[in-house]
Write a protein that holds these residues in place. Structure first.
Motif, short mmCIF file in Angstrom:
data_model
loop_
_atom_site.label_atom_id
_atom_site.label_comp_id
_atom_site.label_asym_id
_atom_site.label_seq_id
_atom_site.Cartn_x
_atom_site.Cartn_y
_atom_site.Cartn_z
N ALA A 31 5.17 9.59 -3.25
CA ALA A 31 4.42 8.37 -3.59
C ALA A 31 2.99 8.45 -3.10
CB ALA A 31 5.13 7.16 -2.97
N LEU A 32 2.75 9.08 -1.94
CA LEU A 32 1.38 9.21 -1.45
C LEU A 32 0.56 10.13 -2.34
CD1 LEU A 32 2.00 9.45 2.42
CD2 LEU A 32 0.88 7.57 1.16
N ARG A 33 1.17 11.20 -2.84
CA ARG A 33 0.42 12.12 -3.70
C ARG A 33 0.15 11.53 -5.08
NH1 ARG A 33 4.08 15.96 -1.54
NH2 ARG A 33 5.24 15.89 -3.51
N LEU A 34 1.10 10.78 -5.61
CA LEU A 34 0.98 10.28 -6.98
C LEU A 34 0.59 8.81 -7.03
CD1 LEU A 34 4.18 11.96 -8.48
CD2 LEU A 34 1.83 12.80 -8.54
N GLY A 35 0.26 8.23 -5.87
CA GLY A 35 -0.04 6.79 -5.84
C GLY A 35 -1.24 6.41 -6.67
N ASP A 36 -2.24 7.29 -6.76
CA ASP A 36 -3.43 6.96 -7.54
C ASP A 36 -3.12 6.85 -9.03
OD1 ASP A 36 -4.80 6.97 -5.18
OD2 ASP A 36 -5.48 9.06 -5.39
N LYS A 66 0.15 6.59 -10.35
CA LYS A 66 1.29 5.70 -10.59
C LYS A 66 1.43 4.76 -9.40
CE LYS A 66 3.87 9.00 -13.44
NZ LYS A 66 5.18 9.70 -13.62
N PRO A 67 0.70 3.66 -9.41
CA PRO A 67 0.74 2.75 -8.26
C PRO A 67 2.12 2.14 -8.03
CG PRO A 67 -1.16 2.29 -9.67
CD PRO A 67 -0.30 3.25 -10.44
N GLU A 68 2.93 2.03 -9.08
CA GLU A 68 4.25 1.41 -8.90
C GLU A 68 5.16 2.24 -7.99
OE1 GLU A 68 4.43 4.02 -12.55
OE2 GLU A 68 3.06 2.58 -11.65
N LEU A 69 4.84 3.54 -7.85
CA LEU A 69 5.68 4.38 -6.98
C LEU A 69 5.58 3.95 -5.51
CD1 LEU A 69 5.12 7.99 -8.41
CD2 LEU A 69 7.08 6.46 -8.73
N THR A 70 4.44 3.40 -5.13
CA THR A 70 4.28 2.99 -3.73
C THR A 70 5.25 1.87 -3.38
OG1 THR A 70 1.94 3.62 -3.78
CG2 THR A 70 2.65 2.11 -2.03
N ALA A 71 5.34 0.87 -4.24
CA ALA A 71 6.27 -0.24 -3.98
C ALA A 71 7.72 0.24 -3.98
CB ALA A 71 6.07 -1.34 -5.03
N GLN A 72 8.04 1.12 -4.95
CA GLN A 72 9.40 1.63 -4.99
C GLN A 72 9.72 2.46 -3.74
OE1 GLN A 72 9.72 3.82 -8.65
NE2 GLN A 72 9.42 1.99 -9.95
N ALA A 73 8.76 3.27 -3.29
CA ALA A 73 9.00 4.10 -2.11
C ALA A 73 9.17 3.24 -0.87
CB ALA A 73 7.84 5.08 -1.91
#
Length: 687
Positions: A206-211, A213-220
């Motif tokens: 999520a940290l690598r792809l957060g820029d 795909k921001p939704e990954l941060t909430a899911q993580a």
């Protein structure tokens, strides 16, 4: 030292024989002792010594060699004194056979030696009566030696069994801490390591792809919070189980269940415990199985219905020793009724229920697990039977014929060759005395002699009853004389020679009936009983006429006192011998029990200490980081989640490495290499 033990007795026996003959004859300048006779005696002594030297390793060969040497001396120009002491070698060799060989071998070797000795008696003695008498005496001696040898074999077998148990316990003690480390390492790895690894992998992605795909941060963050809670709950559950001390296995069941439920209460369950008051604190295999079933049922409730109310009911019945265990929950998952019925249905065929059912079945009990009748929750009920009582065993198989067969089987169960040998030897002595005194009455003497000695078969199982039976059957000879069946000489031989049965019975009471403080009255009872049987014999022979005189009764009482005082010392000697044997046996067994108990408790303590140490490390390191993962996730700090998860994994790696480097052969280097490999892996995952 072992070689000295092999050769010491044969050398002493040979030295005694050579000192008696030809040594005494040479000292007396007997002209009958020549060079040929001396050489023959020396050769026989050498051969006999060599034969007896192998009696421990080759008992049958030793016995046959000794007998062959004695038979080979018959055609030699040697007097009877030349083999007088050597004849003891046959008894020594037969004793070794009885101690070191199976019963079938003894049953073959004993009669062979008896036949050879009977044949030697016929060739040496001139009179057939003397040869018969010596053959009977030899049979009695052989039977006595066989009985002593089989008793010794039984004693040695018990000591070897105790030594094996102690060695096994020592081995278990040595492996206790290692086994506990291995088990806990597997549980730690399975319970929490994969969870923390998945948190690290998810957070890094999520940290690598957060820029992009921001939704990954909430899911993580949501995944990290949920996984962190699962990890924390699993670790708390593991710590609680580790705090249940295996050293409490001998504590009452009620205390152990209460302690266990308190531990699960800290994990979110709401247990209610009802243990029926126990007349005697329940311990042992039944209590252990009941405790394990309660523990597994609570674990399943925590897994499938966390936060539910659990009712634990344990009822033990003092009458038959049975224990009924019931564990019910209301099925509330997280405090909401209606937990996870589908998961519970799958649990019914899983390892948890199967393990509980195996524990119950191993004791002959039953276990039922499934939804409650009202559908609200899950119930586990186990019925664990205790040891069946005498009434239950008696009524389990009706029928007079089978009952008689089982009674006969129980009466003969446990008897071995030594019991029969002792009883037969005691029965033979009075018959031999009758044969010497009045050969035509031998057949009449057999019945009373056998009846008098037969109870000795059960002298180890029921010594007091055997003594009473022996004292009662001692009156058969006086009764036979009173009714004219036996002559006075035959009756006297039966009473006097049959007194050996009383001596054996008194010894059995001292050795098997109980402590010396309880059995000491047997000396007076046996002496009085034997004196009364002798007075009955005298009265039947005509002394009852003295009762018609004024002092007849007083004379009889005086004779009873004199005879009782005369019989008291030998009875005291036999009782003292039996009590000494019992004391030594109890000391040896007490030492063995103490050593075994100490070893077992040492193993339990070491395993418990290992669990306690690991539980402390879990609470101090891994649990702290797992709680921090949840806190960081709830705060929205994804970088902090990854950092705390890595720190938890590092603490877990250190703990597992410390466990594995001890348990695995050459494990120190392997653990260090595995630790280095995990530290250098991109995700820091634990495999």
């Amino acid at each position: 030292m072992e070689r000295i033990r092999h050769w010491l007795l044969p050398v002493l026996l040979t030295a005694l024989q050579l000192a008696y003959w030809p040594g005494r004859a040479l000292r007396e300048d007997d002209p009958a002792v020549g060079a040929v006779q001396a050489a023959a005696a020396l050769a026989a002594a050498t051969a006999l010594t060599a034969g007896l030297a192998v009696r421990r390793r080759r008992p049958v060969a030793a016995a046959l060699t000794v007998e062959a040497v004695l038979l080979a001396c018959l055609p030699l120009p040697l007097p009877q004194d030349a083999t007088l002491v050597h004849a003891l070698g046959v008894l020594i060799a037969l004793y070794s056979v009885a101690v070191r060989c199976p019963g079938r071998t003894v049953a073959v070797v004993g009669p062979v030696l008896a036949l050879c000795e009977a044949g030697r008696s016929v060739l040496v003695l001139d009179s057939g009566t003397e040869a018969t008498g010596e053959a009977v005496v030899n049979c009695v001696l052989f039977l006595t030696v066989v009985g002593l040898g089989r008793s010794r074999r039984r004693w040695l077998a018990g000591r070897r069994s105790a030594a094996r148990e102690l060695a096994r316990a020592e081995s278990e003690r040595a492996r206790a801490a290692l086994t506990e480390r291995e088990r806990l390492a597997r549980e730690l790895h399975d319970v929490s390591a994969h969870h923390l690894t998945s948190v690290v992998v998810t957070a890094d992605a999520a940290l690598r792809l957060g820029d992009r795909k921001p939704e990954l941060t909430a899911q993580a963050l949501e995944f990290a919070a949920d996984t962190g809670r699962e990890t924390t709950a699993a670790l708390h559950r593991l710590v609680a189980l580790m705090r249940t001390s295996a050293a409490d296995e001998e504590s009452p069941l009620g205390e152990r269940v209460a302690e266990l439920s308190a531990g699960f209460a800290r994990l979110g369950l709401r247990p209610g415990v009802h243990v029926a008051p126990e007349a005697t604190p329940l311990t042992g295999p039944t209590a252990e199985a009941a405790f394990a079933i309660v523990r597994e049922a609570l674990t399943n409730a925590l897994r499938y219905a966390p936060g539910s109310t659990v009712r634990i009911h344990v009822l033990s019945k003092a009458a038959d020793g049975t224990v009924d265990v019931t564990v019910e929950d209301d099925g509330a998952a997280g405090g909401v009724p209606g937990g996870a019925p589908a998961a519970r249905q799958r649990l019914g065929g899983g390892r948890g229920t199967a393990g509980m059912r195996e524990r119950a079945t191993a004791l002959g009990g039953t276990l039922a697990a499934g939804p409650r009748p009202d559908g609200a929750g899950w119930a586990v009920h186990a019925h664990l039977p205790g040891a069946p009582g005498p009434l239950h065993r008696q009524t389990a198989h009706p029928g007079a014929g089978p009952l008689r067969q089982r009674a006969l089987h129980r009466a003969l169960h446990g008897l071995d060759l030594s019991d029969g040998a002792v009883a037969l030897a005691v029965a033979t002595l009075p018959v031999f005395a009758v044969v010497v005194e009045e050969p035509t009455a031998a057949a009449l003497a057999c019945g009373p002699a056998v009846a008098h000695a037969l109870p000795l078969l059960w002298r180890r199982r029921a010594p007091w009853a055997v003594l009473c039976a022996v004292l009662a059957t001692a009156w058969l000879a006086p009764l036979g004389l009173a009714f004219g069946v036996l002559s006075p000489d035959v009756a006297l031989c039966l009473v006097v020679a049959g007194a050996v049965a009383e001596c054996v019975a008194v010894y059995a009471v001292g050795a098997f009936a109980g402590p010396a403080g309880v059995t000491w009255p047997v000396m007076g009872a046996a002496a009085a009983g034997l004196a009364l049987s002798c007075l009955a014999l005298a009265a039947a022979d005509g002394m009852a006429q003295l009762a018609q005189d004024g002092g007849g009764v007083g004379l009889l009482l005086f004779l009873a006192a004199v005879l009782g005082a005369a019989f008291l010392p030998p009875m005291a000697a036999f009782w003292g011998l039996g009590a000494a044997v019992r004391s030594r046996r109890e000391r040896v067994r007490a030492w063995e029990d103490h050593a075994l108990t100490a070893t077992v408790w040492s193993a339990v303590a070491e395993a418990h200490e290992e669990r306690r140490r690991i539980a402390v490390e879990l609470r101090g390191q891994v649990l702290r980081h797992a709680d921090a993962v949840v806190a960081r996730a709830e705060a929205g700090d994804l970088s902090g989640v990854a950092a705390e998860a890595r720190a938890g994994l590092a603490a877990m790696r250190e703990l597992l490495a410390a466990l594995r480097e001890v348990t695995a052969p050459g494990g120190t280097e392997a653990a260090r290499a595995a630790t280095t490999e995990r530290k250098t892996s991109p995700q820091g995952a634990l495999t």
